[in-house]
Scaffold this motif. Structure first.
Motif, PDB file in Angstrom:
ATOM      1  N   SER A   1      -2.245  -9.288  12.279  1.00 36.15           N
ATOM      2  CA  SER A   1      -1.885  -9.275  10.972  1.00 36.15           C
ATOM      3  C   SER A   1      -1.321  -7.692  10.824  1.00 36.15           C
ATOM      4  O   SER A   1      -0.138  -7.134  10.649  1.00 36.15           O
ATOM      5  N   LEU A   2      -2.210  -6.778  11.081  1.00 40.30           N
ATOM      6  CA  LEU A   2      -2.136  -5.286  10.515  1.00 40.30           C
ATOM      7  C   LEU A   2      -1.398  -4.422  11.933  1.00 40.30           C
ATOM      8  O   LEU A   2      -0.386  -3.123  11.833  1.00 40.30           O
ATOM      9  N   ALA A   3      -1.511  -5.170  13.152  1.00 36.89           N
ATOM     10  CA  ALA A   3      -0.534  -4.469  13.622  1.00 36.89           C
ATOM     11  C   ALA A   3       0.919  -4.494  14.179  1.00 36.89           C
ATOM     12  O   ALA A   3       1.910  -3.715  14.052  1.00 36.89           O
ATOM     13  N   VAL A   4       1.024  -5.593  13.536  1.00 42.09           N
ATOM     14  CA  VAL A   4       2.575  -6.154  13.095  1.00 42.09           C
ATOM     15  C   VAL A   4       2.974  -5.109  12.138  1.00 42.09           C
ATOM     16  O   VAL A   4       3.744  -4.485  11.850  1.00 42.09           O
ATOM     17  N   LEU A   5       2.165  -5.158  10.861  1.00 43.10           N
ATOM     18  CA  LEU A   5       2.421  -3.919   9.716  1.00 43.10           C
ATOM     19  C   LEU A   5       2.780  -2.463  10.018  1.00 43.10           C
ATOM     20  O   LEU A   5       3.593  -1.961   9.535  1.00 43.10           O
ATOM     21  N   SER A   6       1.619  -2.661  11.277  1.00 39.94           N
ATOM     22  CA  SER A   6       1.794  -0.933  11.888  1.00 39.94           C
ATOM     23  C   SER A   6       3.872  -0.448  12.567  1.00 39.94           C
ATOM     24  O   SER A   6       3.792   0.879  12.978  1.00 39.94           O
ATOM     25  N   VAL A   7       4.080  -2.090  12.928  1.00 38.80           N
ATOM     26  CA  VAL A   7       5.531  -1.438  13.332  1.00 38.80           C
ATOM     27  C   VAL A   7       6.339  -0.191  12.404  1.00 38.80           C
ATOM     28  O   VAL A   7       7.224   0.012  12.774  1.00 38.80           O
ATOM     29  N   PHE A   8       6.379  -0.750  11.079  1.00 42.30           N
ATOM     30  CA  PHE A   8       7.030  -0.106  10.409  1.00 42.30           C
ATOM     31  C   PHE A   8       6.772   1.590   9.866  1.00 42.30           C
ATOM     32  O   PHE A   8       7.471   1.673   9.217  1.00 42.30           O
ATOM     33  N   GLY A   9       5.045   1.473  10.053  1.00 43.91           N
ATOM     34  CA  GLY A   9       5.229   3.231  10.098  1.00 43.91           C
ATOM     35  C   GLY A   9       5.214   3.275   8.579  1.00 43.91           C
ATOM     36  O   GLY A   9       4.825   2.255   7.993  1.00 43.91           O
ATOM     37  N   LYS A  10       6.051   4.669   7.920  1.00 48.86           N
ATOM     38  CA  LYS A  10       5.851   4.226   6.954  1.00 48.86           C
ATOM     39  C   LYS A  10       6.878   4.019   5.963  1.00 48.86           C
ATOM     40  O   LYS A  10       7.323   3.563   4.925  1.00 48.86           O
ATOM     41  N   GLY A  11       7.665   3.158   6.903  1.00 52.42           N
ATOM     42  CA  GLY A  11       8.531   2.321   5.856  1.00 52.42           C
ATOM     43  C   GLY A  11       8.341   0.647   4.676  1.00 52.42           C
ATOM     44  O   GLY A  11       8.427   0.353   3.644  1.00 52.42           O
ATOM     45  N   ILE A  12       6.808   0.907   5.079  1.00 52.65           N
ATOM     46  CA  ILE A  12       6.282  -0.077   4.787  1.00 52.65           C
ATOM     47  C   ILE A  12       4.759   0.846   3.491  1.00 52.65           C
ATOM     48  O   ILE A  12       4.595   1.055   3.945  1.00 52.65           O
ATOM     49  N   PRO A  13       4.899   0.456   2.259  1.00 51.98           N
ATOM     50  CA  PRO A  13       3.803   1.329   1.108  1.00 51.98           C
ATOM     51  C   PRO A  13       3.084   1.105   1.906  1.00 51.98           C
ATOM     52  O   PRO A  13       1.895  -0.516   2.224  1.00 51.98           O
ATOM     53  N   VAL A  14       1.863   2.111   2.045  1.00 53.96           N
ATOM     54  CA  VAL A  14       0.480   2.274   1.819  1.00 53.96           C
ATOM     55  C   VAL A  14       0.090   1.265   1.429  1.00 53.96           C
ATOM     56  O   VAL A  14      -1.114   0.387   1.815  1.00 53.96           O
ATOM     57  N   GLY A  15       0.067   0.921  -0.278  1.00 50.22           N
ATOM     58  CA  GLY A  15      -0.813  -0.236  -1.184  1.00 50.22           C
ATOM     59  C   GLY A  15      -0.908  -1.733   0.123  1.00 50.22           C
ATOM     60  O   GLY A  15      -1.974  -2.050  -0.932  1.00 50.22           O
ATOM     61  N   LEU A  16       0.268  -1.890   0.369  1.00 54.06           N
ATOM     62  CA  LEU A  16       0.893  -3.623   0.890  1.00 54.06           C
ATOM     63  C   LEU A  16      -0.020  -3.405   1.927  1.00 54.06           C
ATOM     64  O   LEU A  16      -1.093  -4.222   2.602  1.00 54.06           O
ATOM     65  N   ARG A  17      -0.856  -2.522   3.277  1.00 54.10           N
ATOM     66  CA  ARG A  17      -1.303  -1.995   4.209  1.00 54.10           C
ATOM     67  C   ARG A  17      -2.784  -2.325   3.502  1.00 54.10           C
ATOM     68  O   ARG A  17      -3.919  -3.270   4.009  1.00 54.10           O
ATOM     69  N   ILE A  18      -3.302  -1.568   2.522  1.00 46.98           N
ATOM     70  CA  ILE A  18      -4.872  -1.518   2.044  1.00 46.98           C
ATOM     71  C   ILE A  18      -5.000  -3.642   1.587  1.00 46.98           C
ATOM     72  O   ILE A  18      -6.289  -3.510   1.263  1.00 46.98           O
ATOM     73  N   PHE A  19      -3.909  -3.878   0.742  1.00 46.95           N
ATOM     74  CA  PHE A  19      -3.866  -4.822   0.275  1.00 46.95           C
ATOM     75  C   PHE A  19      -4.331  -6.416   1.168  1.00 46.95           C
ATOM     76  O   PHE A  19      -4.862  -7.091   1.214  1.00 46.95           O
ATOM     77  N   LEU A  20      -3.763  -5.831   2.236  1.00 46.14           N
ATOM     78  CA  LEU A  20      -3.670  -6.665   3.866  1.00 46.14           C
ATOM     79  C   LEU A  20      -5.040  -7.055   3.883  1.00 46.14           C
ATOM     80  O   LEU A  20      -5.524  -7.498   4.213  1.00 46.14           O
ATOM     81  N   SER A  21      -5.981  -5.411   4.387  1.00 47.50           N
ATOM     82  CA  SER A  21      -6.790  -5.259   4.874  1.00 47.50           C
ATOM     83  C   SER A  21      -8.440  -6.003   4.125  1.00 47.50           C
ATOM     84  O   SER A  21      -9.250  -6.370   4.762  1.00 47.50           O
ATOM     85  N   ALA A  22      -7.505  -5.441   2.645  1.00 51.36           N
ATOM     86  CA  ALA A  22      -8.690  -6.075   1.386  1.00 51.36           C
ATOM     87  C   ALA A  22      -8.695  -7.583   2.066  1.00 51.36           C
ATOM     88  O   ALA A  22      -9.490  -8.624   1.251  1.00 51.36           O
ATOM     89  N   LEU A  23      -7.507  -7.967   1.668  1.00 51.65           N
ATOM     90  CA  LEU A  23      -7.155  -9.498   2.110  1.00 51.65           C
ATOM     91  C   LEU A  23      -8.433 -10.431   2.877  1.00 51.65           C
ATOM     92  O   LEU A  23      -8.744 -10.883   3.308  1.00 51.65           O
ATOM     93  N   ALA A  24      -7.285 -10.129   4.271  1.00 52.30           N
ATOM     94  CA  ALA A  24      -8.437 -10.478   5.429  1.00 52.30           C
ATOM     95  C   ALA A  24     -10.240 -10.034   5.455  1.00 52.30           C
ATOM     96  O   ALA A  24     -10.462 -11.063   5.576  1.00 52.30           O
ATOM     97  N   ILE A  25     -10.039  -8.961   4.870  1.00 51.41           N
ATOM     98  CA  ILE A  25     -11.989  -8.570   4.692  1.00 51.41           C
ATOM     99  C   ILE A  25     -12.132  -9.976   3.857  1.00 51.41           C
ATOM    100  O   ILE A  25     -13.526 -10.892   4.037  1.00 51.41           O
ATOM    101  N   ALA A  26     -12.302 -10.165   2.621  1.00 49.09           N
ATOM    102  CA  ALA A  26     -12.167 -11.201   1.491  1.00 49.09           C
ATOM    103  C   ALA A  26     -11.908 -12.425   2.309  1.00 49.09           C
ATOM    104  O   ALA A  26     -12.769 -13.609   2.047  1.00 49.09           O
ATOM    105  N   ASP A  27     -11.506 -13.049   2.956  1.00 54.77           N
ATOM    106  CA  ASP A  27     -10.586 -13.907   4.574  1.00 54.77           C
ATOM    107  C   ASP A  27     -11.780 -14.050   4.884  1.00 54.77           C
ATOM    108  O   ASP A  27     -12.405 -15.658   5.185  1.00 54.77           O
TER     109      ASP A  27
END
Length: 453
Positions: A152-178
């Protein structure tokens, strides 16, 4: 987490979030997706080129023993019970770090990703259960509940700076809670025939871990030995052996022998020993005994200020990403295409339940519970993140590859059910990745080229 958690609460009203450390974590997690994907592809090729040798290789019995005591398991079981215990150990350390100093360190910070993770587990479970109620495949309800953090983070990394950092932080926290939810599900619902004697031994060894933490024992070897003992006891207890990894991680100290102020003061004194007149400094440090001793003292001070959990997580992460998970994928992803009637497979409740659970249940649960959290509990969305971003990242939550395969191996012993589950996991994860990518591509911003106004 014991005294480490109390210390964090006393000294940090709101833990400082280190963006540089988080970005290194994201890079490691995302880079680990390529060997994992490669191993999964190789497993499918191997299984179809030579199905017999693929099965025979992973079913080869391997022995480990000392004196009259020995353990016999197949190569596949050693990987799923042994190697994956190390994976769960690193997951446990990531969970502990997040609860101490990360996005789960306070109720306000944790509420949104934890609530989203809860929705992302409950809705897929309900969808799967709806299709498999009364069927022999009902036990697989935990399969579509998990999110694969690497893919999931690999897909997000494709977008580089086009995606807010906060979205990456949310996804990583979500996956860890998951992941925390998946660990609890495995411990509570995918264990059988509990042995009280072995369970008591495991509890006793966990108590030793707690005492070692309380007594400020910082020797990593102590935690490794106790962790192996807990693994053996848990394996004999009837609970799945990998749970030992997550339990052990909770008691690895998150504080070093030095506090930061003491380290800073000592480091300044050591660096002062490097001051010399322009003609006095030697070309090689080996020619200056004072400088050589100062470097060694700085190295020792760094070891003392570095926390055991930080050192172990750093040292293990590459092994997990580049060896353990790829070997797990190689051993578990082999799908003999010629033996599967895909027309029948896509009409099976298990396959339908998993695909719909991942593709529809995951995004619906994550998005809905995030929306309710924001409206009812007043938890703000991450900075610069809108609901379109949340829709895309919710779809990426349906990439359940690693943990889903692991749970399917616990749920099913019949080969046909295991094969149908693999079809559902692979198809559901691919569809989720593509759908999430398309949505995020539509809402992402292209980074400005150098020199643009």
């Amino acid at each position: 987490m014991g005294t480490d958690n109390n210390h964090a609460r006393r000294n940090h009203q709101r833990p400082h979030f280190n963006l540089e450390v988080f970005q290194r974590f994201i890079h490691k997690a995302a880079s680990g997706s390529m060997p994992l994907f490669t191993a999964a592809v190789l497993a499918v090729i191997w299984a179809n080129v030579s199905p017999y040798w693929y099965r025979e290789f992973w079913n080869t019995p391997l022995y480990f023993g000392i004196g009259g005591w020995n353990i016999e398991k197949t190569a596949l079981n050693w990987i799923n019970d042994g190697f994956m215990a190390l994976f769960f150990f690193t997951v446990g350390m990531e969970i502990k770090r997040e609860f101490l100093v990360g996005e789960l360190a306070s109720l306000k910070m944790a509420l949104l990703p934890v609530t989203a993770a809860l929705g992302g587990m409950l809705v897929p479970m309900l969808i799967y259960s709806l299709f498999n109620h009364g069927e022999p495949t009902f036990k697989g309800w935990g399969i579509p509940m998990a999110t694969d953090i690497a893919f999931s983070l690999a897909v997000l990394s494709v977008f580089g700076k086009g995606i807010p950092v906060g979205l990456r932080i949310f996804l990583s926290a979500l996956a860890i809670a998951d992941d925390l939810g998946a660990v609890l599900v495995i411990a509570l619902f995918y264990s059988s025939g509990i042995s009280i004697m072995h369970l008591a031994a495991a509890v006793g060894l966990v108590a030793c871990l707690y005492i070692a933490n309380r007594l400020w024992v910082r020797n990593i070897l102590v935690y490794i030995v106790l962790g192996i003992g807990i693994w053996l006891a848990v394996m004999g207890s009837g609970m799945h052996a990998t749970i030992a990894g997550a339990i052990t991680a909770m008691f690895v100290p998150a504080r070093g022998r030095y506090d930061t102020d003491m380290f800073t003061e000592d480091a300044k004194k050591m660096l002062h020993r490097f001051e010399c007149a322009e003609t006095d400094c030697k070309e090689s440090m080996m020619l200056d005994q004072e400088h050589l001793e100062a470097v060694l003292d700085i190295e020792m001070a760094c070891r003392k200020v570095e926390t055991p959990i930080q050192r172990m997580e750093y040292n293990l992460h590459s092994w997990v990403a580049y060896l353990i998970l790829p070997v797990f994928a190689l051993a578990n992803t082999g799908l003999v295409i010629g033996e599967i009637d895909f027309t029948a497979a896509f009409t099976q409740p298990v396959t339908i339940g998993i695909i719909l659970g991942l593709v529809a249940g995951k995004p619906a649960g994550i998005f809905l519970f995030s929306f309710l959290s924001e409206k009812i509990l007043k938890t703000p969305l991450p900075k610069d993140v809108g609901w379109k971003h949340m829709a895309g990242v919710s779809m990426l939550g349906g990439i359940g590859f690693t943990m889903s395969l692991f749970i399917s191996g616990l749920a099913f012993t019949r080969p046909e059910f295991a094969s149908y589950a693999k079809v559902g996991i692979i198809c559901g994860s691919l569809i989720s990745a593509i759908a999430g990518f398309i949505v995020l591509k539509l809402v992402s911003k292209k980074p400005k080229a150098h020199g643009d106004g």
